[in-house]
Design a protein around this motif. Structure first.
Motif, PDB file in Angstrom:
ATOM      1  N   GLU A 108      61.629  94.024  56.582  1.00  0.00           N
ATOM      2  CA  GLU A 108      60.300  94.468  56.174  1.00  0.00           C
ATOM      3  C   GLU A 108      59.601  95.032  57.395  1.00  0.00           C
ATOM      4  N   LEU A 109      59.745  96.324  57.571  1.00  0.00           N
ATOM      5  CA  LEU A 109      59.230  96.975  58.773  1.00  0.00           C
ATOM      6  C   LEU A 109      57.749  97.306  58.610  1.00  0.00           C
ATOM      7  N   ASP A 110      57.047  97.422  59.733  1.00  0.00           N
ATOM      8  CA  ASP A 110      55.668  97.916  59.687  1.00  0.00           C
ATOM      9  C   ASP A 110      55.633  99.444  59.664  1.00  0.00           C
ATOM     10  N   TYR A 111      56.627 100.058  60.296  1.00  0.00           N
ATOM     11  CA  TYR A 111      56.674 101.526  60.301  1.00  0.00           C
ATOM     12  C   TYR A 111      58.043 101.979  60.774  1.00  0.00           C
ATOM     13  N   VAL A 112      58.359 103.231  60.460  1.00  0.00           N
ATOM     14  CA  VAL A 112      59.614 103.842  60.913  1.00  0.00           C
ATOM     15  C   VAL A 112      59.280 105.147  61.629  1.00  0.00           C
ATOM     16  N   VAL A 113      59.753 105.250  62.854  1.00  0.00           N
ATOM     17  CA  VAL A 113      59.570 106.456  63.657  1.00  0.00           C
ATOM     18  C   VAL A 113      60.820 107.313  63.466  1.00  0.00           C
ATOM     19  N   GLY A 114      60.653 108.520  62.977  1.00  0.00           N
ATOM     20  CA  GLY A 114      61.797 109.393  62.709  1.00  0.00           C
ATOM     21  C   GLY A 114      62.001 110.384  63.843  1.00  0.00           C
ATOM     22  N   SER A 115      63.239 110.503  64.300  1.00  0.00           N
ATOM     23  CA  SER A 115      63.532 111.333  65.468  1.00  0.00           C
ATOM     24  C   SER A 115      64.655 112.317  65.196  1.00  0.00           C
ATOM     25  N   VAL A 116      64.602 113.431  65.891  1.00  0.00           N
ATOM     26  CA  VAL A 116      65.751 114.327  65.979  1.00  0.00           C
ATOM     27  C   VAL A 116      66.134 114.388  67.458  1.00  0.00           C
ATOM     28  N   HIS A 117      67.271 113.804  67.792  1.00  0.00           N
ATOM     29  CA  HIS A 117      67.849 113.936  69.132  1.00  0.00           C
ATOM     30  C   HIS A 117      69.101 114.827  69.061  1.00  0.00           C
ATOM     31  N   PHE A 118      69.873 114.606  67.993  1.00  0.00           N
ATOM     32  CA  PHE A 118      71.130 115.344  67.807  1.00  0.00           C
ATOM     33  C   PHE A 118      70.932 116.473  66.791  1.00  0.00           C
ATOM     34  N   VAL A 119      71.485 117.615  67.123  1.00  0.00           N
ATOM     35  CA  VAL A 119      71.543 118.722  66.173  1.00  0.00           C
ATOM     36  C   VAL A 119      73.035 118.978  65.968  1.00  0.00           C
ATOM     37  N   GLY A 120      73.556 118.589  64.821  1.00  0.00           N
ATOM     38  CA  GLY A 120      75.009 118.529  64.673  1.00  0.00           C
ATOM     39  C   GLY A 120      75.528 117.383  65.534  1.00  0.00           C
ATOM     40  N   GLU A 121      76.641 117.612  66.208  1.00  0.00           N
ATOM     41  CA  GLU A 121      77.266 116.551  67.013  1.00  0.00           C
ATOM     42  C   GLU A 121      76.694 116.477  68.427  1.00  0.00           C
ATOM     43  N   ALA A 123      73.422 116.844  71.435  1.00  0.00           N
ATOM     44  CA  ALA A 123      72.037 116.401  71.598  1.00  0.00           C
ATOM     45  C   ALA A 123      71.221 117.389  72.422  1.00  0.00           C
ATOM     46  N   VAL A 124      69.949 117.476  72.080  1.00  0.00           N
ATOM     47  CA  VAL A 124      69.058 118.342  72.861  1.00  0.00           C
ATOM     48  C   VAL A 124      68.619 117.657  74.157  1.00  0.00           C
ATOM     49  N   ASP A 125      68.737 116.318  74.218  1.00  0.00           N
ATOM     50  CA  ASP A 125      68.139 115.578  75.341  1.00  0.00           C
ATOM     51  C   ASP A 125      69.133 114.680  76.072  1.00  0.00           C
ATOM     52  N   HIS A 126      70.436 114.891  75.872  1.00  0.00           N
ATOM     53  CA  HIS A 126      71.410 113.966  76.437  1.00  0.00           C
ATOM     54  C   HIS A 126      72.502 114.765  77.144  1.00  0.00           C
ATOM     55  N   ASP A 127      72.622 114.586  78.467  1.00  0.00           N
ATOM     56  CA  ASP A 127      73.527 115.494  79.178  1.00  0.00           C
ATOM     57  C   ASP A 127      75.009 115.220  78.913  1.00  0.00           C
ATOM     58  N   ARG A 128      75.347 114.049  78.387  1.00  0.00           N
ATOM     59  CA  ARG A 128      76.765 113.823  78.057  1.00  0.00           C
ATOM     60  C   ARG A 128      77.171 114.508  76.746  1.00  0.00           C
ATOM     61  N   TYR A 129      76.200 114.855  75.916  1.00  0.00           N
ATOM     62  CA  TYR A 129      76.492 115.535  74.630  1.00  0.00           C
ATOM     63  C   TYR A 129      75.677 116.822  74.567  1.00  0.00           C
ATOM     64  N   ASP A 130      75.636 117.514  75.676  1.00  0.00           N
ATOM     65  CA  ASP A 130      74.670 118.596  75.879  1.00  0.00           C
ATOM     66  C   ASP A 130      74.913 119.775  74.947  1.00  0.00           C
ATOM     67  N   ILE A 131      73.922 120.060  74.117  1.00  0.00           N
ATOM     68  CA  ILE A 131      74.042 121.183  73.184  1.00  0.00           C
ATOM     69  C   ILE A 131      73.897 122.514  73.914  1.00  0.00           C
ATOM     70  N   TRP A 132      73.202 122.462  75.040  1.00  0.00           N
ATOM     71  CA  TRP A 132      72.846 123.706  75.716  1.00  0.00           C
ATOM     72  C   TRP A 132      74.057 124.399  76.316  1.00  0.00           C
ATOM     73  N   GLU A 133      75.070 123.622  76.709  1.00  0.00           N
ATOM     74  CA  GLU A 133      76.271 124.221  77.288  1.00  0.00           C
ATOM     75  C   GLU A 133      77.061 125.007  76.250  1.00  0.00           C
ATOM     76  N   ARG A 134      76.994 124.557  75.000  1.00  0.00           N
ATOM     77  CA  ARG A 134      77.878 125.145  73.993  1.00  0.00           C
ATOM     78  C   ARG A 134      77.166 126.042  72.988  1.00  0.00           C
ATOM     79  N   ALA A 135      75.843 126.025  72.981  1.00  0.00           N
ATOM     80  CA  ALA A 135      75.112 126.825  71.994  1.00  0.00           C
ATOM     81  C   ALA A 135      75.220 128.309  72.320  1.00  0.00           C
ATOM     82  N   ARG A 136      75.172 129.118  71.288  1.00  0.00           N
ATOM     83  CA  ARG A 136      75.238 130.567  71.494  1.00  0.00           C
ATOM     84  C   ARG A 136      74.025 131.065  72.254  1.00  0.00           C
ATOM     85  N   SER A 137      72.842 130.495  71.955  1.00  0.00           N
ATOM     86  CA  SER A 137      71.613 130.986  72.582  1.00  0.00           C
ATOM     87  C   SER A 137      70.541 129.905  72.472  1.00  0.00           C
ATOM     88  N   PRO A 138      69.533 129.961  73.358  1.00  0.00           N
ATOM     89  CA  PRO A 138      68.419 129.003  73.212  1.00  0.00           C
ATOM     90  C   PRO A 138      67.692 129.196  71.883  1.00  0.00           C
TER      91      PRO A 138
END
Ligand SMILES: [Zn+2]
Ligand SMILES: [Zn+2]
Length: 275
Positions: A108-121, A123-138
């Motif tokens: 029974e939670l008081d609230y749920v904070v919803g986040s987007v860290h991963f886009v597909g497999e 992450a926008v904010d995690h250097d071990r799963y860095d989306i920026w290295e593999r994305a076609r463009s910003p």
């Protein structure tokens, strides 16, 4: 009244154990820091992926590495041994809305904070799963990030959308789309207008390379125009970070005419005057 709802008792460090983080003494360190910062409403929102049960939602290598805690034990600890509000920070995983909902109903939670860290497999904010290295463009990363945020807002799973423009976290250390960024915000702002979800103003960005509050002022203006209430948080991962940079956030809210903050109990929202 000031709030800090997006707070982690547990650091992201894998050496940190639940046994050390989820103690009355550790909760008290956060409570004392909140009191010093004039914050009356304090809640914790541990990452869903720290809990073993989250692997039923998503079997991602990062989650597999992180998912070692017990969700029921966390909920029982917060309810029985602290006076903190009980929340969770929950990643939006497209297509797994039902599984996410099932998990959220366990406590029974008081609230749920919803986040987007991963886009597909990745992450926008995690250097071990860095989306920026593999994305076609910003442009592609920004477009897909805000489309996912829109889906998250519309999902109805969350009370608050967290750090709404987290995609900017790296600042100049990653490529940025050219020109006016407001075109990327539009799908998310439309979704927020159509949903009954609060928008987080997070000072965490001030501690990150971008050195800005989340979201950008133009995004916040759009959310306010859409009628969204504001939830104020620091995303603290240690007591010293509770209420971090609130002077800057309060100046921004005052300038945009925000006089109330969203507060939550058992997933009911009320607005309270900042005072
Ligand atoms: Zn987050
Ligand atoms: Zn967080």
């Amino acid at each position: 009244m000031l709030t800090d709802y997006h707070v982690h008792l547990r650091t992201d460090d894998l050496d940190a154990t639940a046994a050390a983080a989820f103690t009355a003494a550790n909760a008290e360190r956060y409570r004392e820091a909140a009191e010093r910062a004039g914050i009356a409403e304090l809640g914790v929102s541990e990452h869903i992926y720290r809990f073993r049960e989250s692997l039923a939602i998503w079997d991602h290598p990062y989650w597999r590495e992180q998912a070692i805690d017990d969700l029921d034990a966390y909920c029982a600890f917060v309810r029985e041994q602290t006076d903190l509000r009980l929340g969770l920070e929950v990643d939006f995983v497209p297509g797994r809305e039902d599984r996410t909902q099932n998990l959220l109903e366990r406590c029974e939670l008081d609230y749920v904070v919803g986040s987007v860290h991963f886009v597909g497999e990745l992450a926008v904010d995690h250097d071990r799963y860095d989306i920026w290295e593999r994305a076609r463009s910003p442009e592609e990363v920004w477009r897909r990030y805000f489309e996912m945020l829109a889906q998250a807002a519309r999902s109805g799973l969350f009370d608050i959308v967290a750090h709404p423009d987290l995609v900017k976290v790296w600042g100049a250390a990653r490529p940025l789309p050219e020109g006016d960024l407001r075109r990327y915000y539009e799908p998310a702002l439309e979704a927020i207008a159509d949903s009954d979800v609060a928008v987080e103003v997070s000072t965490a960005g001030l501690r990150k390379p971008v050195a800005e509050i989340y979201p950008a002022e133009a995004f916040l203006e759009g959310a306010l125009a859409a009628g969204a209430p504001v939830a104020l948080s620091s995303d603290a991962h240690q007591p010293e970070q509770v209420g971090f940079g609130y002077d800057r956030a309060l100046e921004l809210l005052d300038r945009l005419g925000v006089g109330e903050l969203a507060t939550f109990a058992r997933r009911e929202r009320r607005l309270e005057a900042i005072g």
